[in-house]
Write an enzyme that holds these catalytic residues in place. Structure first.
Site, PDB file in Angstrom:
ATOM      1  N   GLY A 102       0.816  -1.221   0.000  1.00 53.09           N
ATOM      2  CA  GLY A 102       0.000   0.000   0.000  1.00 53.09           C
ATOM      3  C   GLY A 102       0.847   1.268   0.000  1.00 53.09           C
TER       4      GLY A 102
ATOM      5  N   ILE B 218       7.984  -9.052  -3.310  1.00 52.07           N
ATOM      6  CA  ILE B 218       7.731 -10.431  -3.750  1.00 52.07           C
ATOM      7  C   ILE B 218       6.451 -10.488  -4.577  1.00 52.07           C
ATOM      8  CG2 ILE B 218       9.011 -11.637  -1.959  1.00 52.07           C
ATOM      9  CD1 ILE B 218       6.399 -11.971  -0.404  1.00 52.07           C
TER      10      ILE B 218
ATOM     11  N   GLY C 212       8.577  -6.402   3.910  1.00 53.25           N
ATOM     12  CA  GLY C 212       8.374  -7.291   5.054  1.00 53.25           C
ATOM     13  C   GLY C 212       6.919  -7.400   5.430  1.00 53.25           C
ATOM     14  N   VAL C 213       6.687  -8.105   6.526  1.00 55.23           N
ATOM     15  CA  VAL C 213       5.329  -8.305   7.037  1.00 55.23           C
ATOM     16  C   VAL C 213       4.879  -7.017   7.717  1.00 55.23           C
ATOM     17  CG1 VAL C 213       4.004  -9.574   8.765  1.00 55.23           C
ATOM     18  CG2 VAL C 213       5.647 -10.780   7.312  1.00 55.23           C
TER      19      VAL C 213
ATOM     20  N   SER D  88       7.029   0.888  13.100  1.00 57.57           N
ATOM     21  CA  SER D  88       5.576   0.965  13.295  1.00 57.57           C
ATOM     22  C   SER D  88       5.239   1.459  14.692  1.00 57.57           C
ATOM     23  CB  SER D  88       4.960  -0.422  13.096  1.00 57.57           C
ATOM     24  OG  SER D  88       3.602  -0.420  13.508  1.00 57.57           O
TER      25      SER D  88
ATOM     26  N   TYR E 159       4.548  -8.772  15.489  1.00 57.59           N
ATOM     27  CA  TYR E 159       4.892  -7.794  14.451  1.00 57.59           C
ATOM     28  C   TYR E 159       5.602  -6.581  15.067  1.00 57.59           C
ATOM     29  CZ  TYR E 159       3.788  -3.790  11.410  1.00 57.59           C
ATOM     30  OH  TYR E 159       3.847  -2.636  10.675  1.00 57.59           O
TER      31      TYR E 159
ATOM     32  N   LYS F 182       9.552  -5.184  14.660  1.00 57.29           N
ATOM     33  CA  LYS F 182       9.949  -3.812  14.305  1.00 57.29           C
ATOM     34  C   LYS F 182      10.893  -3.241  15.362  1.00 57.29           C
ATOM     35  CE  LYS F 182       7.824  -3.342  10.389  1.00 57.29           C
ATOM     36  NZ  LYS F 182       8.586  -3.123   9.142  1.00 57.29           N
TER      37      LYS F 182
ATOM     38  N   SER G 141      -1.054   5.370  11.084  1.00 55.10           N
ATOM     39  CA  SER G 141      -1.998   4.755  10.146  1.00 55.10           C
ATOM     40  C   SER G 141      -1.971   5.581   8.872  1.00 55.10           C
ATOM     41  CB  SER G 141      -3.414   4.761  10.735  1.00 55.10           C
ATOM     42  OG  SER G 141      -3.406   4.205  12.031  1.00 55.10           O
TER      43      SER G 141
ATOM     44  N   ARG H   1      -9.870   5.679  16.192  1.00 57.77           N
ATOM     45  CA  ARG H   1      -8.465   5.603  16.601  1.00 57.77           C
ATOM     46  C   ARG H   1      -7.570   6.383  15.637  1.00 57.77           C
ATOM     47  NH1 ARG H   1      -4.597   2.076  14.702  1.00 57.77           N
ATOM     48  NH2 ARG H   1      -2.700   2.001  15.959  1.00 57.77           N
TER      49      ARG H   1
END
Ligand code: 15L
Length: 276
Positions: A25, A46, A84-85, A122, A147, A151, A176, A185
């Protein structure tokens, strides 16, 4: 080049930039915008990267593949590492992409003499602080899951490679980042796409950053993160979640204070994941 690039007047600062996670994104958001700042933009992921524009080089790589990551860093001036994740997931993919992958990236940077990395960390590194606390990057980490923990590892890795090898990193604890805040939030955590660009470009171009940590957020009225210790980066957010407040509060008129997601800064991440 994007005509509406908001961060700086268009100026080429780099011969070749590497953008990892380019199909994600935020990668898709930054891909056209970073073109204004480099002659060549190397893109990696990927997932499919589509057609390469004239200034682009597509170089798919798995982050856990040390040889492929080494090749990625060849001839690069600086890196924007989004790869990455990026959500709470089981340990195995997090280990491969965010732990091993981050290590391969920094080792490759060391071997190729790359001196500046912008690392997409994050807010989930500190997700277990409460929403009635205001914290700064100097506060201890409190990851809200595997996660966030990965980080935090990435940030510590960056610290090590600065202290030991002089590779500068700006760790962006992104809140976000979406086109618009999607829930209550995000009134506190939203980072607009234009401010994301401002933040990444400031992180790439500030003369001296050493090892820096900064929260990635717009100029929101309510918030939990104090960035004054990162003023040297020169990031000045220009957007705010405030115009979205009335609609988002109307859509969620009451908050369930028995729900950890409403109490902690990490929101639903504090109760999502592999501990079920
Ligand atoms: C993140 O770190 C995620 O990558 C992103 O998808 C959002 O969920 C964000 O945090 C958030 O906290 O809203």
């Amino acid at each position: 080049m994007p005509p509406d690039s908001p961060a700086h007047p268009t100026s080429i600062r780099f011969s070749r930039l590497l953008l990892t996670g380019a199909a994600g994104g935020l990668g898709c958001t930054l891909r056209p915008r970073l073109a204004a700042y480099c002659r060549r933009l190397r893109l990696s992921d990927i997932e499919a990267l589509g057609e390469a524009a004239a200034h682009e080089e597509l170089q798919p790589a798995r982050l856990e593949d040390a040889t492929a990551v080494h090749a990625l860093l060849d001839g690069v001036d600086a890196v924007v590492h989004l790869g990455g994740v990026s959500t709470e997931q089981p340990w195995a993919p997090i280990l491969r992409a965010n732990i091993e992958g981050a290590f391969h990236l920094y080792e490759a940077a060391r071997k190729h003499g790359v001196k500046r990395i912008v690392f997409a960390s994050s807010n989930h590194v500190t997700g277990f602080y409460r929403q009635d606390e205001v914290i700064s990057p100097h506060d201890p980490v409190r990851p809200d899951g595997l996660y966030g923990l990965s980080k935090a590892f990435g940030e510590n890795l960056a610290r090590l490679y600065f202290d030991r090898h002089g590779i500068e990193t700006v760790c962006l604890r992104i809140g976000s980042s979406f086109a618009e805040p999607k829930n209550r939030r995000m009134l506190a955590t939203w980072l607009s796409y234009d401010d994301l660009e401002r933040l990444v470009v400031a992180s790439l171009t500030a003369p001296v950053v050493g090892f820096s940590v900064i929260y990635g957020l717009s100029d929101n009225t309510t918030g939990w993160w104090d960035n004054t210790g990162a003023r040297h980066i020169g990031y000045r957010p220009q957007d705010s979640s405030e115009p979205f407040r009335a609609a988002l509060e109307a859509a969620e008129p009451t908050l369930d204070t028995g729900d950890p997601a409403a109490l902690y800064q990490g929101g639903a991440f504090v109760r999502t994941g592999p501990f079920d």
